[in-house]
Design an enzyme around this catalytic site. Structure first.
Site, PDB file in Angstrom:
ATOM      1  N   ASP A 326     -67.026   9.461  34.811  1.00 50.02           N
ATOM      2  CA  ASP A 326     -66.112   9.562  35.839  1.00 50.02           C
ATOM      3  C   ASP A 326     -66.726  10.978  36.558  1.00 50.02           C
ATOM      4  OD1 ASP A 326     -65.073   7.155  35.421  1.00 50.02           O
ATOM      5  OD2 ASP A 326     -63.044   7.999  35.009  1.00 50.02           O
ATOM      6  N   ASP A 635     -59.840   6.367  32.932  1.00 50.12           N
ATOM      7  CA  ASP A 635     -58.445   7.020  33.109  1.00 50.12           C
ATOM      8  C   ASP A 635     -57.462   6.017  33.394  1.00 50.12           C
ATOM      9  OD1 ASP A 635     -59.092   6.954  35.408  1.00 50.12           O
ATOM     10  OD2 ASP A 635     -58.653   8.993  35.933  1.00 50.12           O
ATOM     11  N   ASP A 639     -59.724   0.545  33.766  1.00 52.37           N
ATOM     12  CA  ASP A 639     -60.957   0.937  33.091  1.00 52.37           C
ATOM     13  C   ASP A 639     -60.903   0.620  31.633  1.00 52.37           C
ATOM     14  OD1 ASP A 639     -61.883   2.742  35.087  1.00 52.37           O
ATOM     15  OD2 ASP A 639     -60.691   4.244  34.624  1.00 52.37           O
TER      16      ASP A 639
HETATM   17  P1  ATP Z   1     -63.801   8.929  39.662  1.00 52.63           P
HETATM   18  O1  ATP Z   1     -62.700   9.643  39.045  1.00 52.63           O
HETATM   19  O2  ATP Z   1     -64.059   7.428  38.918  1.00 52.63           O
HETATM   20  O3  ATP Z   1     -64.663   9.905  39.747  1.00 52.63           O
HETATM   21  P2  ATP Z   1     -62.767   8.712  42.098  1.00 52.63           P
HETATM   22  O4  ATP Z   1     -61.399   9.226  41.442  1.00 52.63           O
HETATM   23  O5  ATP Z   1     -63.193   9.706  42.939  1.00 52.63           O
HETATM   24  O6  ATP Z   1     -63.527   8.228  41.002  1.00 52.63           O
HETATM   25  P3  ATP Z   1     -60.965   6.855  43.246  1.00 52.63           P
HETATM   26  O7  ATP Z   1     -59.920   7.660  42.970  1.00 52.63           O
HETATM   27  O8  ATP Z   1     -61.291   5.338  42.960  1.00 52.63           O
HETATM   28  O9  ATP Z   1     -62.403   7.573  42.782  1.00 52.63           O
HETATM   29  O10 ATP Z   1     -61.196   7.076  44.764  1.00 52.63           O
HETATM   30  C1  ATP Z   1     -62.086   6.360  45.557  1.00 52.63           C
HETATM   31  C2  ATP Z   1     -62.185   6.696  47.060  1.00 52.63           C
HETATM   32  O11 ATP Z   1     -60.626   6.429  47.460  1.00 52.63           O
HETATM   33  C3  ATP Z   1     -62.006   8.312  47.262  1.00 52.63           C
HETATM   34  O12 ATP Z   1     -63.164   8.766  47.703  1.00 52.63           O
HETATM   35  C4  ATP Z   1     -61.243   8.582  48.459  1.00 52.63           C
HETATM   36  O13 ATP Z   1     -62.021   8.129  49.627  1.00 52.63           O
HETATM   37  C5  ATP Z   1     -59.928   7.342  48.355  1.00 52.63           C
HETATM   38  N1  ATP Z   1     -58.857   8.012  47.787  1.00 52.63           N
HETATM   39  C6  ATP Z   1     -58.733   8.614  46.609  1.00 52.63           C
HETATM   40  N2  ATP Z   1     -57.581   8.930  46.266  1.00 52.63           N
HETATM   41  C7  ATP Z   1     -56.841   8.303  47.314  1.00 52.63           C
HETATM   42  C8  ATP Z   1     -55.395   8.237  47.687  1.00 52.63           C
HETATM   43  N3  ATP Z   1     -54.576   8.817  46.825  1.00 52.63           N
HETATM   44  N4  ATP Z   1     -54.878   7.698  48.769  1.00 52.63           N
HETATM   45  C9  ATP Z   1     -55.906   7.107  49.846  1.00 52.63           C
HETATM   46  N5  ATP Z   1     -57.210   7.177  49.403  1.00 52.63           N
HETATM   47  C10 ATP Z   1     -57.774   7.655  48.396  1.00 52.63           C
END
Ligand code: ATP
Length: 891
Positions: A326, A635, A639
């Protein structure tokens, strides 16, 4: 008591709870004392005596006991006592190691024990689940294992999978309303959450109404069997190998006895020698030392922040060829700070770090945003649709933030403009929430203002949210979104993304009375686009180096992230994950690919962006089909399937859900990619160390058998007496082999290709090394014996003492050769101080048997003079130094 029938107030009263501030520490302590820990009773463990006695039922130990009986019957009491001593010492060793292994496993369980978020003394804190008491107010959210039986008092999009209790595998929708009904089955008690069940979506709060054995799970606890300890593949192989080695050792012994008798030695002394030889040649210590090496290795990993949940994965780690990681939090720091705002085609910079102070700049100049309606909308909507909490600490006069780092960054950017949720909530009420999930990639709330007007506010991944928008705010007005607006937004996403910024878009929708906003689907449509916030999340400083190390070790790193393709690629480039010709694939393209297509492409893909957790499984499968051994991090709840099917499932210790941790074989207690690298290095080294002492023990045993065999074939007298053979075995096997088990890693351990997972115990030349070194040890000992006899044919006891010494010294020199796959010259012998001490103590035991007059008569030895010692040392050095020298010469 039918808790589900009661109202929230009744539950509060009956459990002495308070949903505003939770229990006080004093009250919870009192309850804990009175009712005990919130734990299911465990099955009774076997007593220490039983564990000790268990050491003597091993097949190899039985052979030893049979030998004792035999030599006792033959009147050789000294040998019988020596053998019994060996059996007891083995038993003690086995007992200590089993206890140690049990203790370290218990420590592992303790480390991965679940925690809960509970309201105590007015604030939310994390506690071990076993400290919950009736009346506690507990928060649950997606991915949690419910810590006790709860009566829910709030539930937002909450689904719980209760198959452990009800057998129903589909998650049940939960609410907080009381239900009427007599004796409802558990599956219908929709305002209850039961201990041990799993939250698959949404979040909620509940009051604990039952703990420990007084829970529904407690009622069926006797049905739950305690998990068995798994043997690692190598342990299984060695168990089989052990049996084969016993047969070989016995056959060779019989051969020695037969040749000896044929050559004219008397039967009685040959049988005694044979039994002693069998005892010495059977590597009875091997399984014990393997387990100790594994257990100590696991302890070492814990120090490096990697918690092994399943022992076999220690070995699998050494075979890993791909790490799928990730991005957020593992490769990056997960410390988000908003640095850019964008709306209506214009960009602002936000200065300052993660604390509350900072300024807004437009084209490098400080500007006042108080009158910019849309910008204020962007900032305040981001705060309303947000679960991070701002906590003001008076004594430090500063703010701290609890919650998801992405959301926390939005709270801070609002604070820099003087906006807080508290002040917004004076005018606005939040009616409903659709929590964020990584598949939808957005989150929404339904709010109502003082004029009873309702709105939906949504924030989420910009490219996804844009597709849900029919309108946009442009030139200060809400208007239908047109192609040129879309182009502008996309440009902004690209521009922010290429600076490695994570972007969040904000949109809203006024709700008319007829509009439906009861589901995420209906709420998140026909929205009005407001603007973007871009935040940095710097890479962890140590990660780049770790990725490079992995490359050198033949391990490919692949980034899998929910973030935008451009952001992901920018960070992947910064970290050297993405080579110039490497491919980046997004979730949509991945979805469109057939399994075969992905299998063909998978070797060239380094970044998967905007993917959902469900895609991870497809990636794991494709890599495995190509013969890779895959480590996969994760996490969240979604997953878990990929973590489970990866060869090494890796869960995050800090941000990981209970479900992800339970599916994993390795937990990173610091969520850090560098820790995976460290675990792989340890895993490789543990395996190498096991190879080292297998090589040492078996080569020694081959040497011991061959001395006897050679002497018999050459019509010589017995070179070693039975008691000497047993002493050699005791002196050389135990401590030095254990010290090899904790040998520090060789400097090239991360510069080699990963080991093949189907590799046999004796591969990579180990079998040859064992036979050739064993042969040499046997040969030089026989040679020393022969020379001594030549010099003085009537002085047999001197020749036997020389053979005895040569055999021990040859093994003790050879032990240093075993530390390297290359040659003895590659390693500093003093680097492993345990080995030096072990060898010194073995030498001391040898000297004791030769120089203490009382022991001389037991061991049939004489003190040697300097010239004899020169012969001993010269001969004993040959197997190690002659072969190493030959290798150097050949190169
Ligand atoms: P990884 O941990 O797998 O690298 P990530 O944590 O970056 O992935 P996600 O958490 O799935 O991926 O987030 C994907 C997208 O969703 C982000 O790029 C962001 O634009 C949006 N996002 C993340 N967190 C939030 C939230 N709390 N509320 C709204 N949108 C969110």
């Amino acid at each position: 008591m039918n808790w589900y029938e009661l109202s929230q107030e009744e539950v509060e009263k009956l459990t002495n709870s308070n949903t505003k501030v939770g229990l006080s520490d004093k009250e919870s302590e009192r309850k804990l004392k009175e009712f005990g820990y919130n734990q299911l009773q465990e099955a009774k463990k076997p007593s220490a005596i039983l564990v000790f006695l268990g050491q003597f039922k091993d097949f190899m130990v039985l052979v030893l006991l049979a030998a004792t009986l035999l030599s006792g019957m033959l009147g050789e009491y000294l040998d019988a006592i020596a053998i019994i001593l060996i059996v007891i010492m083995n038993g003690i060793l086995g007992f200590i190691q089993e206890r140690k292994a049990e203790k370290s496993l218990a420590a592992l369980r303790e480390l991965s024990a679940p925690t809960v978020t509970v309201l105590r003394e007015g604030s939310w804190t994390n506690l071990p689940a076993k400290e919950l008491v009736v009346g506690d107010v507990v928060k649950i959210s997606s991915g949690d294992r419910v810590g006790a039986d709860l009566r829910l008092i709030s539930a937002k999009g909450l689904y719980i999978e209760e198959s452990a209790l009800t057998g129903e595998s589909l998650p049940v929708h939960k609410s907080s309303d009381s239900i009427r009904g007599r004796e409802l089955p558990l599956g219908d008690q929709s305002n209850m959450a039961f201990m041990g069940t799993m939250v698959t979506r949404g979040n909620g709060v509940g009051i604990v109404i039952g703990t420990g054995m007084k829970t529904e799970m407690g009622k069926i606890a006797h049905l739950i069997q305690s998990a068995e300890t798994l043997l690692t593949p190598l342990q299984l192989k060695l168990e089989q190998l052990g049996k084969i080695l016993i047969v070989i050792a016995l056959l060779l012994t019989v051969l020695v006895v037969a040749v000896g008798v044929y050559e004219g030695h008397d039967l009685y002394s040959m049988i005694l020698s044979g039994v002693s030889l069998a005892v010495a040649a059977i590597p009875e210590g091997l399984p014990a030392i393997v387990t100790i090496a594994l257990a100590l290795g696991v302890q070492k990993m814990i120090k490096r922040k990697a918690i092994v949940r399943k022992l076999p994965s220690v070995e699998t780690l050494g075979c890993a060829t791909v790490i799928c990681s990730d991005k957020t939090g593992t490769l990056t720091q997960n410390k988000m700070t908003v640095t850019h705002l964008w709306k209506e085609g214009q960009t602002w910079n936000v200065t300052g770090s993660g604390d509350s102070t900072g300024e807004f700049l437009r084209k490098g100049k400080k500007c006042n945003i108080e009158n910019d309606e849309t910008l204020l909308q962007l900032l305040s909507y981001s705060i309303l649709c947000n679960n991070a909490e701002l906590v003001y600490s008076e004594n430090r006069d500063s703010y701290t933030i609890n919650g998801d780092p992405t959301e926390a960054a939005l709270v801070v950017s609002g604070l820099k403009a003087g906006i807080t949720k508290e002040s917004l909530l004076e005018q606005i009420e939040i009616l409903d929430e659709f929590p964020f999930d990584s598949t939808r990639k957005m989150m929404s709330v339904v709010i109502q203002n003082k004029n009873s007007e309702k709105f939906v506010i949504t924030k989420g991944a910009p490219d996804v949210l844009l597709q849900k928008c029919d309108y946009i705010i442009w030139d200060g007005k809400r208007q239908l979104i047109r192609q040129q607006h879309i182009e502008k937004v996309k440009e902004a996403i690209m521009s922010l993304g290429s600076q490695a910024l994570r972007t969040i878009a904000v949109a809203y929708k006024p709700l008319k009375s007829a509009d439906d906003a009861t589901s995420a689907r209906s709420a998140e449509s026909h929205l009005t686009f407001v603007g973007l916030q871009g935040m940095i999340d710097p890479p962890r400083p140590e990660v780049r180096r770790s990725i490079k190390d992995c490359q050198k070790a033949g391990i490919k790193t692949v980034m899998i992230t929910g973030d935008h393709v451009v952001t992901a690629s920018a960070i992947a480039r910064q970290l050297d994950i993405l080579p110039p010709n490497g491919k980046v694939v997004d979730g949509a393209s991945l979805q469109a690919m057939s399994e075969e297509e992905l299998e063909r492409e998978v070797e060239n893909i380094y970044v998967y962006a905007r993917v959902s957790p469900e895609h991870k499984l497809k990636i794991v499968k494709a890599l495995q089909k190509r013969g890779h051994v895959v480590a996969m991090t994760g996490d969240g709840v979604n997953d878990a399937p990929a973590i489970k099917s990866a060869n090494i499932g890796v869960a995050m210790g800090i941000t990981g859900t209970d479900v992800a941790k339970e599916a994993s074989s390795l937990v990173l207690s610091d969520d850090n990619f560098a820790t995976i690298r460290a675990a792989i290095e340890e895993g490789r080294n543990i395996y190498e160390n096991i190879r080292k002492f297998i090589r040492y023990l078996l080569a020694s045993n081959v040497g011991e058998i061959l001395v006897m065999l050679f002497a018999m074939l050459l019509k010589m007298p017995l070179p070693l007496l039975p008691i000497q053979i047993l002493w050699v075995n005791l002196v050389t096997d135990g401590l030095p082999a254990m010290a090899l088990g904790v040998d520090p890693a060789e400097d090239n351990v991360m510069k080699r290709e990963p080991r093949k997972s189907n590799e046999g115990v004796f591969s990579r030349g180990l079998g040859w090394k064992i036979i050739s070194r064993g042969f040499m040890i046997g040969a030089v000992t026989t040679l020393a014996f022969w020379i001594a006899l030549k010099e003085n044919p009537d002085f047999l006891i001197r020749a036997q003492t020389i053979a005895f010494c040569t055999l021990v010294m040859a093994q003790l020199i050879h032990v240093f050769d075993c530390r390297s796959e290359r040659s003895v010259f590659h390693r500093n012998p003093f680097q492993n101080i345990y080995l030096v001490l072990a060898v010194l103590s073995s030498v001391l035991l040898l000297l004791v048997a030769m120089y203490i007059p009382f022991l001389q008569s037991i061991f049939h030895t004489i003190p040697l003079n300097l010239r004899d010692w020169l012969l001993v040392i010269g001969m004993a050095s040959i197997p190690t130094f002659a072969l190493a020298g030959f290798q150097v010469f050949k190169r």
